[in-house]
Design an enzyme around this catalytic site. Structure first.
Site, short mmCIF file in Angstrom:
data_model
loop_
_atom_site.label_atom_id
_atom_site.label_comp_id
_atom_site.label_asym_id
_atom_site.label_seq_id
_atom_site.Cartn_x
_atom_site.Cartn_y
_atom_site.Cartn_z
N GLU A 150 -6.75 -3.07 -3.77
CA GLU A 150 -5.58 -1.50 -2.91
C GLU A 150 -6.30 -1.26 -2.00
O GLU A 150 -6.44 0.17 -2.30
CB GLU A 150 -4.63 -1.00 -3.65
CG GLU A 150 -3.84 -2.42 -4.51
CD GLU A 150 -3.09 -1.35 -5.99
OE1 GLU A 150 -3.35 0.14 -6.09
OE2 GLU A 150 -1.60 -0.98 -6.21
N GLU A 166 0.82 -7.76 -8.74
CA GLU A 166 0.78 -7.27 -9.94
C GLU A 166 2.53 -6.70 -10.08
O GLU A 166 2.63 -6.13 -9.44
CB GLU A 166 -0.08 -5.96 -9.98
CG GLU A 166 -1.59 -6.09 -9.55
CD GLU A 166 -2.18 -4.80 -9.44
OE1 GLU A 166 -1.81 -3.65 -9.74
OE2 GLU A 166 -3.11 -5.38 -9.46
C1 GLA Z 1 -2.34 -0.71 -9.26
C2 GLA Z 1 -3.91 -1.65 -9.63
C3 GLA Z 1 -3.81 -1.89 -11.06
C4 GLA Z 1 -3.86 -0.81 -11.77
C5 GLA Z 1 -2.42 -0.78 -11.44
C6 GLA Z 1 -1.52 0.43 -12.70
O1 GLA Z 1 -1.78 -1.25 -9.19
O2 GLA Z 1 -4.02 -2.35 -8.53
O3 GLA Z 1 -5.72 -1.90 -10.73
O4 GLA Z 1 -4.09 0.49 -11.99
O5 GLA Z 1 -1.68 0.22 -10.35
O6 GLA Z 1 -0.49 0.57 -12.19
#
Ligand code: GLA
Ligand code: ZN
Length: 685
Positions: free
Chosen positions: A162, A319
C-alpha cells in the site's frame, strides 16, 4: 493496454497449476511461536485456503543490522507452506524500515506536510527519495528473489505494501528540482508553466525552488497559492514512490523473469496516479475495505477502476477483512453472508483471487482486533471460520470458469488523476466540488441500470465505446481534445459537465471562452459560473420531469448546440442548462449543473438507448448484475445486497452454478437476501 483488451482471456498468474480462484491471504507466522504453525496448516486445509501472502512486514527480522541478513526463519516458513501445497505471494517487506536504519540514517525518515521530521515508528514511513532507503530496499528485494525465486509455488511478487503518503524532506526537495529540470529543461519554461509572474515568484536558479507545503505555498492541506507548483509536487510524489516500486521490481527481474510482480493498491486513492503505475505492474491487485455503510455501487466503482487501469484485464483482490477492521470509528462486523457477497462482487467485476487480511489474528499492537480466519479463540468453531470455510468449498466447486474473464463494457467513464488533483486545488468556485462525488453520480446511474462500464484514462483508445462520460473534465491536456473530437466524429456520444475544458496540463486557463478547446465540439460558450452554497437550488424541467440544479450553475450561450432545457430561476432563468451538439456522426452533451440521482439515472438511460447499449438484466432494486466472459462461457453474477429475498425472472437460459440448476428463459428463481447467483448463460452442456 488496448492490446490486452482484445484478448478475451488472460490470466494473472502464469503458473499452470492455478486452475481456480485462489483463496487465502496475509499470513504472519513470524508473529507466532513455531509450535502453532502446524495447527495453522490444519486450519487452512479445513477452510480451503490454497494461497498465502508472506513476509509483508519482516524487514527488521530479515536484516538485524546493516551487514547481516538472516533468512532462516523465513526458510522454515517457506518450507512449511510448500510442504502443505500452498501457493505463495511473496512480499518484499519494504513498507516499514528497521529501527536501526532510522537511527543510523535519519534521512530515511519522512518529513510531514507541516515540515516536522518524523521519528522511527508506525509503517509506510520511509522517504521515497532517500538514497539509503532505495539502496537497501532494492538489495533486500534482490536477495529475496535469489533465495526464493526458484520455489515452484511462488506465484507472484508483492512489492512493498500500500504505497502512499508523502514526504517533504531535503532529499525530496533535491529530487523535486531534478524532476523539474528533467520535465521543463529551462527555468523560462518552468516560470511560464507555473505562471510565476503572479505574486513575484520568478525563479532564477533551480536551487530557489522549495517543496510546496505548510511552510511555503499552502495555507491548508488542499489549498495552495500556486496550483502549478503543488500539482507538479503531486506528480513528483507519485513518480517517486513508483520509482521505489520499480527499483525493487528491477532487482527481482534480474533474478526471476517469469514470476509476475505487483503491489497492492487502494482503489480510488488520490495521492498516487494508479493509471501510470499500472503500466509497470504485471497485474493489478488491490485491498478492498468498505465500511458497513459504504454503498455497494461505490465498492463496485473501485473494482471497476482497478480493472480499468489494467486495461480491462482481471485483477487480484489482495486483501479484505473476513469480518471487521480495526481502524474505523465504529468497527461493525460484516453481517452473516456479507463476506461471501463482497467476495463474489469482486469476482463479478474482474477479480481472479479472493484474498484476505489476515489468516490469524495477532495478539498485540493496533491490528489485534482486526478480523481474521483464525480468531483469538484459536479454533475453527467460530462464525467467521465457518463462513470462510463454506466460501472456500464453494470456490473449489465452481472451479476456474471465470478466470481470465473480461467485462464487455460499451460505456466508459473517463478518470484522470491530474484532473482530480488540479480540480481540487483549483481555488475554483466551490469548496464542495469533489471529483469523485461527480464520478460516482454518473457511475451509480450505470450501476443501477445493470450497464457495465469501464474506467478509461486519457491514454486509452476509445474504440468500441458508444458512450463516454467525462465528469468535470476541468483539465484538458494539450492534444486530448483531438481524441474527443475524433471520438464523437466517429459516432460516439460524449457527456461532459460544468467546469470542464477550463485549464491545460499546467493548470493554466485556456483563454478565449470556456470550455476552452472543447467549445466547438460542445457548441457552447460558458460565460459565467455561479456557485450555489449548500442547501440552495435552482432547477429545470426535462421531458416533463422537474430536477434540481445545485453546486455549480454554468451560464452559457448556444453556439450550434441544441438547448435541451433551461434554468427556471434567478437572473439566468431561461438560459440553457442541458445541451446536445451533433458533431460528425455522434453527439456531444453538456450538463451545466449538478443534479439529482434521478436526473443522472434518466440521462444515462436516454443516452445508453441512443448509443444502443443494453442493460444486462432488467433492474431489480438492490440486486447488482455483472458480466464476465471467458473462454469457458459467459457468466452473469446476481448479487442481492438487500435485506429481503427477491424473485428474479431469468431473461436468458442458463445454469445457476452454485445449485447446478438449469433455468429456462422466463423461469422464476428466488435469490435470498445477501445471496449470490453465478449464472452461466446458454443451454446446459
Ligand atoms: C491494509 C494493509 C494490511 C493491514 C490492513 C488492515 O490493507 O495492507 O497490512 O494493515 O490494512 O485493514
Ligand atoms: Zn523525503
Amino acid at each position: 493496454m488496448n492490446e490486452g483488451k482484445k484478448k478475451d482471456r488472460e490470466r494473472i498468474f502464469s503458473h499452470p497449476g492455478v486452475k481456480k480462484i485462489l483463496y487465502g491471504g496475509d499470513y504472519n507466522p513470524e508473529q507466532w511461536p513455531e509450535e502453532i504453525w502446524e495447527e495453522d496448516m490444519r486450519l487452512f486445509k479445513l477452510a480451503g485456503v490454497d494461497c498465502v501472502t508472506l513476509n509483508v512486514f519482516s524487514w527488521a527480522a530479515l536484516q538485524p543490522d546493516e551487514d547481516t541478513y538472516c533468512f532462516e526463519r523465513l526458510d522454515r516458513i517457506m518450507e512449511l507452506v510448500r510442504k502443505n501445497g500452498l501457493y505463495v505471494i511473496l512480499a518484499t517487506s519494504t513498507a516499514a524500515h528497521p529501527a536501526w536504519m532510522a537511527k543510523k540514517y535519519p534521512e530515511v525518515l519522512r518529513t510531514e506536510f507541516s515540515g516536522i521530521r518524523r521519528k522511527f515508528g508506525s509503517r509506510h514511513n520511509s522517504c521515497p527519495n532517500s538514497p539509503v532507503y532505495r539502496k537497501y530496499s532494492r538489495r533486500l528485494a534482490g536477495k529475496l528473489a535469489e533465495r526464493y525465486g526458484g520455489y515452484e509455488n511462488v506465484i507472484a511478487w508483492h512489492v512493498g505494501n500500500e504505497y502512499g503518503g508523502e514526504c517533504y524532506c531535503e532529499n525530496c526537495e533535491r529530487a523535486f528540482r531534478e524532476w523539474l529540470r528533467e520535465k521543463y529543461k529551462t527555468l523560462e519554461e518552468l516560470n511560464r508553466a507555473w505562471n510565476t509572474s503572479f505574486w513575484g515568484h520568478t525563479f532564477y536558479d533551480w536551487e530557489e525552488i522549495v517543496v510546496p507545503n505548510m511552510q511555503s505555498e499552502h495555507f491548508e492541506e488542499n489549498r495552495t497559492t500556486f496550483q502549478g507548483i503543488s500539482l507538479d509536487y503531486r506528480r513528483f510524489c507519485s513518480d517517486s514512490m513508483l520509482r521505489n516500486y520499480r527499483d525493487e521490481k528491477e532487482a527481482i527481474r534480474q533474478v526471476t523473469k517469469d514470476i509476475p510482480v505487483t503491489t497492492n493498491l487502494m482503489g480510488f486513492y488520490k495521492l498516487l496516479d494508479y493509471q501510470k503505475w499500472a503500466g509497470y505492474m504485471d497485474f493489478v491487485s488491490w485491498d478492498n475495505y468498505p465500511a458497513n455503510d459504504t454503498p455497494p455501487a461505490r465498492i463496485a466503482m473501485n473494482h471497476d477502476l482497478m480493472r480499468g487501469i489494467g486495461g480491462g484485464r482481471p485483477f487480484a483482490l489482495m486483501e479484505q477483512t473476513p469480518s471487521v477492521t480495526n481502524w474505523l470509528s465504529y468497527n461493525a462486523l460484516k453481517r452473516p453472508g456479507v463476506m461471501r457477497l463482497l467476495s463474489w462482487q469482486a469476482v463479478a467485476h474482474g477479480a481472479d483471487t479472493v484474498l484476505f487480511f489476515q489468516m490469524r489474528r495477532s495478539i498485540g499492537a493496533c491490528e489485534k482486533y482486526h478480523g481474521a480466519l483464525i480468531d483469538h479463540a484459536g479454533h475453527e468453531n467460530t462464525r467467521v471460520f465457518r463462513e470462510m470455510q463454506a466460501l472456500g468449498e464453494e470456490l473449489k466447486r465452481l472451479g476456474g470458469g471465470t478466470l481470465g474473464g473480461r467485462t464487455p463494457a460499451k460505456a466508459a467513464i473517463l478518470v484522470d488523476w491530474d484532473n482530480w488533483w488540479a480540480l481540487e486545488y483549483s481555488a475554483g468556485p466551490s469548496c464542495d466540488l469533489k471529483y469523485l462525488d461527480e464520478v460516482e453520480r454518473y457511475y451509480t446511474a450505470f450501476y443501477e441500470q445493470n450497464i457495465p462500464v469501464d474506467f478509461v484514462s486519457v491514454g486509452d483508445d476509445l474504440t468500441g465505446y458508444g458512450l463516454l462520460v467525462a465528469p468535470v473534465l476541468y483539465m484538458v491536456k494539450t492534444g486530448y481534445e483531438q481524441v474527443l473530437y475524433s471520438y464523437v466524429e466517429a459516432g460516439g456520444i460524449l457527456v461532459t459537465t460544468f467546469f470542464s475544458g477550463i485549464v491545460n496540463e499546467h493548470d493554466l486557463v485556456v483563454t478565449g471562452g470556456y470550455p476552452g478547446r472543447l467549445r466547438k465540439l460542445l457548441g457552447i460558450w460558458v460565460e459565467e459560473i455561479d456557485a450555489l452554497p449548500a442547501g440552495e437550488q435552482n432547477g429545470f424541467v426535462w421531458n416533463g420531469k422537474h430536477y434540481p440544479a445545485e453546486l455549480l450553475c454554468d451560464i452559457l450561450h448556444l453556439e450550434g448546440a441544441a438547448g435541451e432545457t433551461v434554468y427556471e430561476s434567478d437572473f439566468y432563468a431561461g438560459s440553457p442548462v442541458l445541451t446536445s451538439n451533433p458533431y460528425g456522426r455522434g453527439t456531444a452533451w453538456y450538463v451545466a449543473t449538478r443534479s439529482s440521482r434521478e436526473f443522472y439515472h434518466d440521462l444515462v438511460k436516454r443516452l445508453a438507448r441512443d448509443a444502443g447499449i443494453e442493460e444486462l438484466h432488467t433492474p431489480v432494486p438492490e440486486v447488482e448484475v455483472c458480466e464476465r466472459e471467458s473462454g469457458e462461457g459467459r457468466f452473469l453474477f446476481f448479487l442481492n445486497h438487500g435485506q429481503e429475498d427477491v424473485e428474479l425472472t431469468m431473461e436468458e437460459a442458463g445454469v445457476w452454478l452454485q445449485r447446478e440448476k438449469s433455468c429456462e428463459k422466463g423461469e422464476k428463481v428466488l435469490l435470498r437476501a445477501k445471496d449470490v447467483m453465478v449464472y452461466r448463460t446458454g443451454e446446459d452442456r
